[in-house]
Design a protein around this motif. Structure first.
Motif, PDB file in Angstrom:
ATOM      1  N   GLY A   1       6.307 -30.953  33.157  1.00 48.59           N
ATOM      2  CA  GLY A   1       7.420 -30.053  32.839  1.00 48.59           C
ATOM      3  C   GLY A   1       8.659 -30.811  32.429  1.00 48.59           C
ATOM      4  N   CYS A   2       8.888 -31.952  33.067  1.00 50.97           N
ATOM      5  CA  CYS A   2      10.036 -32.796  32.715  1.00 50.97           C
ATOM      6  C   CYS A   2       9.879 -33.327  31.295  1.00 50.97           C
ATOM      7  CB  CYS A   2      10.138 -33.942  33.711  1.00 50.97           C
ATOM      8  SG  CYS A   2      11.611 -34.971  33.522  1.00 50.97           S
ATOM      9  N   ALA A   3       8.651 -33.730  30.946  1.00 49.18           N
ATOM     10  CA  ALA A   3       8.394 -34.224  29.588  1.00 49.18           C
ATOM     11  C   ALA A   3       8.602 -33.131  28.554  1.00 49.18           C
ATOM     12  CB  ALA A   3       6.967 -34.773  29.496  1.00 49.18           C
ATOM     13  N   VAL A   4       8.153 -31.923  28.873  1.00 50.29           N
ATOM     14  CA  VAL A   4       8.324 -30.795  27.943  1.00 50.29           C
ATOM     15  C   VAL A   4       9.801 -30.474  27.775  1.00 50.29           C
ATOM     16  CG1 VAL A   4       7.918 -28.331  27.623  1.00 50.29           C
ATOM     17  CG2 VAL A   4       6.049 -29.812  28.373  1.00 50.29           C
ATOM     18  N   GLN A   5      10.547 -30.455  28.890  1.00 49.31           N
ATOM     19  CA  GLN A   5      11.977 -30.153  28.806  1.00 49.31           C
ATOM     20  C   GLN A   5      12.716 -31.210  27.992  1.00 49.31           C
ATOM     21  OE1 GLN A   5      14.618 -30.504  32.285  1.00 49.31           O
ATOM     22  NE2 GLN A   5      15.330 -28.422  31.873  1.00 49.31           N
ATOM     23  N   LEU A   6      12.379 -32.464  28.211  1.00 48.75           N
ATOM     24  CA  LEU A   6      13.034 -33.537  27.466  1.00 48.75           C
ATOM     25  C   LEU A   6      12.718 -33.425  25.977  1.00 48.75           C
ATOM     26  CD1 LEU A   6      13.448 -37.186  28.569  1.00 48.75           C
ATOM     27  CD2 LEU A   6      12.612 -36.745  26.269  1.00 48.75           C
ATOM     28  N   TYR A   7      11.441 -33.148  25.650  1.00 45.27           N
ATOM     29  CA  TYR A   7      11.076 -33.012  24.242  1.00 45.27           C
ATOM     30  C   TYR A   7      11.810 -31.848  23.593  1.00 45.27           C
ATOM     31  CZ  TYR A   7       8.527 -31.966  19.995  1.00 45.27           C
ATOM     32  OH  TYR A   7       8.217 -31.702  18.684  1.00 45.27           O
ATOM     33  N   CYS A   8      11.773 -30.670  24.234  1.00 48.65           N
ATOM     34  CA  CYS A   8      12.402 -29.477  23.656  1.00 48.65           C
ATOM     35  C   CYS A   8      13.900 -29.680  23.488  1.00 48.65           C
ATOM     36  CB  CYS A   8      12.130 -28.257  24.537  1.00 48.65           C
ATOM     37  SG  CYS A   8      10.415 -27.709  24.540  1.00 48.65           S
ATOM     38  N   PHE A   9      14.522 -30.311  24.485  1.00 52.35           N
ATOM     39  CA  PHE A   9      15.964 -30.533  24.393  1.00 52.35           C
ATOM     40  C   PHE A   9      16.303 -31.430  23.210  1.00 52.35           C
ATOM     41  CE2 PHE A   9      19.580 -33.316  25.320  1.00 52.35           C
ATOM     42  CZ  PHE A   9      20.587 -32.368  25.358  1.00 52.35           C
ATOM     43  N   HIS A  10      15.606 -32.560  23.074  1.00 51.06           N
ATOM     44  CA  HIS A  10      15.933 -33.488  21.993  1.00 51.06           C
ATOM     45  C   HIS A  10      15.483 -32.956  20.639  1.00 51.06           C
ATOM     46  CE1 HIS A  10      17.759 -37.023  23.892  1.00 51.06           C
ATOM     47  NE2 HIS A  10      17.102 -36.627  24.966  1.00 51.06           N
ATOM     48  N   PHE A  11      14.440 -32.162  20.619  1.00 57.38           N
ATOM     49  CA  PHE A  11      14.023 -31.522  19.379  1.00 57.38           C
ATOM     50  C   PHE A  11      15.118 -30.592  18.871  1.00 57.38           C
ATOM     51  CE2 PHE A  11      11.392 -27.751  17.739  1.00 57.38           C
ATOM     52  CZ  PHE A  11      11.535 -28.140  16.415  1.00 57.38           C
ATOM     53  N   LEU A  12      15.605 -29.714  19.741  1.00 58.93           N
ATOM     54  CA  LEU A  12      16.627 -28.740  19.344  1.00 58.93           C
ATOM     55  C   LEU A  12      17.979 -29.416  19.099  1.00 58.93           C
ATOM     56  CD1 LEU A  12      15.661 -26.013  21.958  1.00 58.93           C
ATOM     57  CD2 LEU A  12      15.260 -25.883  19.499  1.00 58.93           C
ATOM     58  N   ALA A  13      18.361 -30.344  19.980  1.00 55.68           N
ATOM     59  CA  ALA A  13      19.672 -30.990  19.862  1.00 55.68           C
ATOM     60  C   ALA A  13      19.757 -31.870  18.621  1.00 55.68           C
ATOM     61  CB  ALA A  13      19.960 -31.815  21.107  1.00 55.68           C
ATOM     62  N   SER A  14      18.705 -32.629  18.328  1.00 50.55           N
ATOM     63  CA  SER A  14      18.742 -33.484  17.144  1.00 50.55           C
ATOM     64  C   SER A  14      18.666 -32.665  15.862  1.00 50.55           C
ATOM     65  CB  SER A  14      17.591 -34.496  17.184  1.00 50.55           C
ATOM     66  OG  SER A  14      16.341 -33.844  17.255  1.00 50.55           O
ATOM     67  N   THR A  15      17.885 -31.578  15.880  1.00 47.66           N
ATOM     68  CA  THR A  15      17.848 -30.692  14.717  1.00 47.66           C
ATOM     69  C   THR A  15      19.223 -30.114  14.446  1.00 47.66           C
ATOM     70  OG1 THR A  15      15.540 -30.100  15.177  1.00 47.66           O
ATOM     71  CG2 THR A  15      16.762 -28.637  13.725  1.00 47.66           C
ATOM     72  N   GLU A  16      19.907 -29.722  15.522  1.00 51.37           N
ATOM     73  CA  GLU A  16      21.260 -29.183  15.370  1.00 51.37           C
ATOM     74  C   GLU A  16      22.216 -30.253  14.859  1.00 51.37           C
ATOM     75  OE1 GLU A  16      24.390 -26.793  18.267  1.00 51.37           O
ATOM     76  OE2 GLU A  16      22.237 -26.436  18.417  1.00 51.37           O
TER      77      GLU A  16
ATOM     78  N   HIS B   1      11.855 -37.066  15.827  1.00 49.67           N
ATOM     79  CA  HIS B   1      12.787 -37.785  16.696  1.00 49.67           C
ATOM     80  C   HIS B   1      12.464 -37.532  18.168  1.00 49.67           C
ATOM     81  CE1 HIS B   1      16.485 -37.636  19.177  1.00 49.67           C
ATOM     82  NE2 HIS B   1      16.809 -38.745  18.536  1.00 49.67           N
ATOM     83  N   ALA B   2      12.254 -36.267  18.527  1.00 48.41           N
ATOM     84  CA  ALA B   2      11.967 -35.912  19.913  1.00 48.41           C
ATOM     85  C   ALA B   2      10.624 -36.472  20.364  1.00 48.41           C
ATOM     86  CB  ALA B   2      11.991 -34.389  20.076  1.00 48.41           C
ATOM     87  N   ALA B   3       9.629 -36.443  19.484  1.00 45.33           N
ATOM     88  CA  ALA B   3       8.304 -36.963  19.831  1.00 45.33           C
ATOM     89  C   ALA B   3       8.358 -38.455  20.126  1.00 45.33           C
ATOM     90  CB  ALA B   3       7.327 -36.672  18.705  1.00 45.33           C
ATOM     91  N   ILE B   4       9.123 -39.196  19.334  1.00 51.36           N
ATOM     92  CA  ILE B   4       9.240 -40.645  19.538  1.00 51.36           C
ATOM     93  C   ILE B   4       9.843 -40.942  20.904  1.00 51.36           C
ATOM     94  CG2 ILE B   4      10.450 -42.725  18.766  1.00 51.36           C
ATOM     95  CD1 ILE B   4      10.186 -41.654  15.896  1.00 51.36           C
ATOM     96  N   HIS B   5      10.951 -40.290  21.221  1.00 49.40           N
ATOM     97  CA  HIS B   5      11.638 -40.586  22.476  1.00 49.40           C
ATOM     98  C   HIS B   5      10.867 -40.082  23.693  1.00 49.40           C
ATOM     99  CE1 HIS B   5      15.320 -42.499  21.153  1.00 49.40           C
ATOM    100  NE2 HIS B   5      15.325 -41.676  20.119  1.00 49.40           N
ATOM    101  N   THR B   6      10.190 -38.948  23.559  1.00 52.25           N
ATOM    102  CA  THR B   6       9.412 -38.433  24.684  1.00 52.25           C
ATOM    103  C   THR B   6       8.238 -39.354  24.992  1.00 52.25           C
ATOM    104  OG1 THR B   6      10.005 -36.167  24.077  1.00 52.25           O
ATOM    105  CG2 THR B   6       8.154 -36.439  25.586  1.00 52.25           C
ATOM    106  N   SER B   7       7.546 -39.797  23.955  1.00 56.45           N
ATOM    107  CA  SER B   7       6.401 -40.694  24.165  1.00 56.45           C
ATOM    108  C   SER B   7       6.848 -42.039  24.735  1.00 56.45           C
ATOM    109  CB  SER B   7       5.638 -40.898  22.857  1.00 56.45           C
ATOM    110  OG  SER B   7       6.471 -41.474  21.866  1.00 56.45           O
ATOM    111  N   LEU B   8       7.961 -42.577  24.252  1.00 53.67           N
ATOM    112  CA  LEU B   8       8.458 -43.851  24.764  1.00 53.67           C
ATOM    113  C   LEU B   8       8.920 -43.740  26.214  1.00 53.67           C
ATOM    114  CD1 LEU B   8      10.532 -45.267  21.750  1.00 53.67           C
ATOM    115  CD2 LEU B   8       8.369 -46.137  22.649  1.00 53.67           C
TER     116      LEU B   8
ATOM    117  N   ALA C   1      11.965 -30.861  10.784  1.00 57.79           N
ATOM    118  CA  ALA C   1      10.909 -31.870  10.826  1.00 57.79           C
ATOM    119  C   ALA C   1      11.414 -33.184  11.415  1.00 57.79           C
ATOM    120  CB  ALA C   1      10.354 -32.099   9.419  1.00 57.79           C
ATOM    121  N   ILE C   2      12.617 -33.594  11.003  1.00 60.06           N
ATOM    122  CA  ILE C   2      13.195 -34.832  11.540  1.00 60.06           C
ATOM    123  C   ILE C   2      13.460 -34.680  13.035  1.00 60.06           C
ATOM    124  CG2 ILE C   2      15.179 -36.382  11.459  1.00 60.06           C
ATOM    125  CD1 ILE C   2      15.424 -35.815   8.507  1.00 60.06           C
ATOM    126  N   GLY C   3      13.953 -33.508  13.437  1.00 63.13           N
ATOM    127  CA  GLY C   3      14.204 -33.263  14.850  1.00 63.13           C
ATOM    128  C   GLY C   3      12.935 -33.348  15.684  1.00 63.13           C
ATOM    129  N   ALA C   4      11.851 -32.774  15.174  1.00 64.38           N
ATOM    130  CA  ALA C   4      10.574 -32.811  15.891  1.00 64.38           C
ATOM    131  C   ALA C   4      10.056 -34.240  16.017  1.00 64.38           C
ATOM    132  CB  ALA C   4       9.551 -31.934  15.172  1.00 64.38           C
TER     133      ALA C   4
END
Length: 331
Positions: free
Chosen positions: A110-125, A169-176, A164-167
């Motif tokens: 759940g923490c990983a999902v929250q981190l991904y969703c947050f950075h996906f939405l925040a970076s897209t914005e 970006h979030a995938a890279i940071h979540t996986s790392l 697409a860039i937001g998604a």
């Protein structure tokens, strides 16, 4: 029951060939809400309700009013949707933590999902704000070229690229972040799962993660902010050359709304991610602005500072009122 006992109770460790790893984390929350949790629960409930209702209302207004068909309002619709979703990622969990200690517990997944969703939405914005600044630059500084450069297809492509860039970006940071080993402690000194406080719990070296975070978040965010400020420098010079006071006022009213939310959104995260090791429970206060406050303020800023949106909203409300009145049975 203390927070430590709750954490120990739910953090049932799963065995790794070499070491045990945690399966749950405990979110410390905002430190200044501990004395009056019920009061802050009601406050966050009010903020969340206003945020979702306000942004969905703006989204509905932009989508239904033919007068708001320009690229600027197309991007505003995307922004409103992002704000509603961004608030949903963080605020409900904060409210749950204010009710019970168990509400502060979040699973590893759940923490990983929250981190991904947050950075996906925040970076897209983040990228969307840059696109909106470019849109305003073309509209004011190059008005003859604007209809060609910002046609409907180009707007859709630019919006799609930001998502697409937001998604990515979030995938890279979540996986790392979650490829690291977490063997305890499990207390996250923050009110949601974000990269700096999660990295502090890793049992391995996080130097590479911090360097990537500095480059991919700090520099990119700062770069976007520089592009936005540069665009508005050219916009300001162009507006000052407008001869009529009415023309200058209209241009400034549109641009100042966008610039206001940009400053509210960009400044706190740049400060946070450029100093990853300074993230403590009290350091969550700056993040409240761009995760909770700014999404709530955006509908008000764009409505109060933009006459076209204000008039479109009035038309929508009047139309809804007439339809409800016509559909109600007469006494």
């Amino acid at each position: 029951m203390t927070s430590r006992s709750v954490c120990e109770k739910v953090t049932m460790t799963r065995e790794n060939p070499n070491q045990t790893v945690v399966s749950h984390f405990f979110l410390e929350g905002l430190v200044y809400t501990a004395k009056h949790p019920s009061l802050f629960f009601l406050l966050f409930l009010l903020i969340y309700s206003v945020t979702v209702a306000g942004n969905l209302l703006i989204l509905l207004t932009v989508g239904s009013d033919s007068h708001l068909s320009s690229p600027m309002y197309h991007f505003l619709g995307h922004l409103s949707f992002l704000d509603a979703c961004l608030s949903t990622v963080t605020v409900p969990k904060v409210m749950a933590g204010l009710l019970t200690l168990d509400g502060k517990v979040i699973s590893f997944e759940g923490c990983a999902v929250q981190l991904y969703c947050f950075h996906f939405l925040a970076s897209t914005e983040c990228f969307l704000y840059t696109v909106m600044a470019y849109d305003r630059y073309l509209a004011i500084c190059q008005p003859l070229y604007y209809p060609v450069a910002m046609n409907r297809r180009m707007c859709a492509e630019m919006a799609g690229i930001t998502w697409a860039i937001g998604a990515t970006h979030a995938a890279i940071h979540t996986s790392l972040t979650f490829r690291l080993l977490y063997c305890g402690p499990c207390h996250i000194a923050y009110f949601f799962c974000d990269i700096p406080p999660v990295l502090k719990l890793a049992c391995t070296d996080t130097t590479i993660n911090e360097l990537v975070m500095l480059a991919n978040i700090g520099i990119v965010a700062a770069g976007c902010l520089i592009l936005i400020v540069t665009s508005y420098a050219f916009i300001t010079a162009a507006v000052l050359r407008i001869r009529t006071a009415q023309g200058r006022q209209r241009a400034f009213s549109t641009c100042t709304a966008h610039l206001t939310v940009v400053l509210l959104y960009y400044v706190p995260p740049v400060c946070i991610y450029l100093q990853p090791r300074s993230s403590e429970a009290g350091a969550g206060a700056p993040a409240v602005f761009y995760t909770i406050v700014t999404p709530m303020l955006n509908p008000f800023i764009y409505t109060l500072r933009n006459k076209e949106v204000k008039h479109a909203l009035q038309r929508l409300l009047c139309s809804s009122f007439r339809e409800s009145t016509a559909g109600s049975p007469s006494p």
